[in-house]
Design an enzyme around this catalytic site. Sequence first.
Site, PDB file in Angstrom:
ATOM      1  N   ASP A  18      -1.136   9.031  -2.201  1.00 50.12           N
ATOM      2  CA  ASP A  18      -0.258   8.318  -1.279  1.00 50.12           C
ATOM      3  C   ASP A  18      -1.127   7.883  -0.095  1.00 50.12           C
ATOM      4  O   ASP A  18      -2.258   8.359   0.066  1.00 50.12           O
ATOM      5  CB  ASP A  18       0.866   9.262  -0.832  1.00 50.12           C
ATOM      6  N   ASP A  20       0.273   6.774   3.675  1.00 51.82           N
ATOM      7  CA  ASP A  20       0.748   7.162   4.997  1.00 51.82           C
ATOM      8  C   ASP A  20       1.115   8.635   5.058  1.00 51.82           C
ATOM      9  O   ASP A  20       1.908   9.126   4.246  1.00 51.82           O
ATOM     10  CB  ASP A  20       1.960   6.300   5.389  1.00 51.82           C
ATOM     11  N   ASP A 193       2.358  13.633   0.740  1.00 55.33           N
ATOM     12  CA  ASP A 193       2.988  14.528   1.712  1.00 55.33           C
ATOM     13  C   ASP A 193       4.472  14.717   1.463  1.00 55.33           C
ATOM     14  O   ASP A 193       5.050  15.747   1.795  1.00 55.33           O
ATOM     15  CB  ASP A 193       2.794  13.994   3.140  1.00 55.33           C
TER      16      ASP A 193
END
Length: 244
Positions: A18, A20, A193
């Site tokens: 991922d 961000d 995250d």
Amino acid sequence: MKILTEDKIIKPKAVIFDTDNTLYPYKPAHEAGLKEVVDKAHKLLKVDKEDFLETFENSRKKIKSQLGNTAASHSRLLYFQKTIEQLGMGTRIFLTLDLEQTYWRTFLANTRLFDHVKEFLQLLKSQGVKTANITDLTAQIQFRKIVFFGLDEFFDYVVSSEEAGADKPDCKPFEIALSKLNIDPSMIWMIGDSIYKDIKGGNEMGLFTIQKIHDEVNVNNDDSNKPNVVIETYKDLINLYNSV
């Protein structure tokens, strides 16, 4: 580092990241960018800063509700357009463009990679492990972020939710990435995250999921969306890779 799986961990043939809040901490950059926009709007429009912020938040929610699980639902350009319109000033095209550029320019100036990100990517590259990036938002700004970090040479493939037509955890961006990688999902690590977007989406596609946690990111105890491994640093990830 916490290993939550009882299965044997195998060395990956590909790793999907991922962007961000996984490669870098999102909040400090976003707060800096938004502050710069609020200050500029106050100066140019003579609008109270708190009023602008409140209107911005309401406008952001309206855009997300209107567009749903799509790349455009994250568009700062649309957020600022709607904010100015909601303040009763009509569509100020030049100003909207200016505020968007101000936001992203300040955002990028206040970003930094997590420690050892590049070291881990260099390790993967040296070992011939393929890499991909699955990221929500439009391709242009996500490409700009990757280039800004100097990581454009480290990713074999990038899939934005603009390309896929849907945000994670929809299967579409994952399917496109898997098609590009052409590697069995069981041999791929997914690092992100978000429990809902990255871990849930990765689990449903049969990937080995790793959650990157830090301030304001929590581990979900819901077994249905549980990651295989939880790491706090990329040094943990390097150690995990080297140990299997």
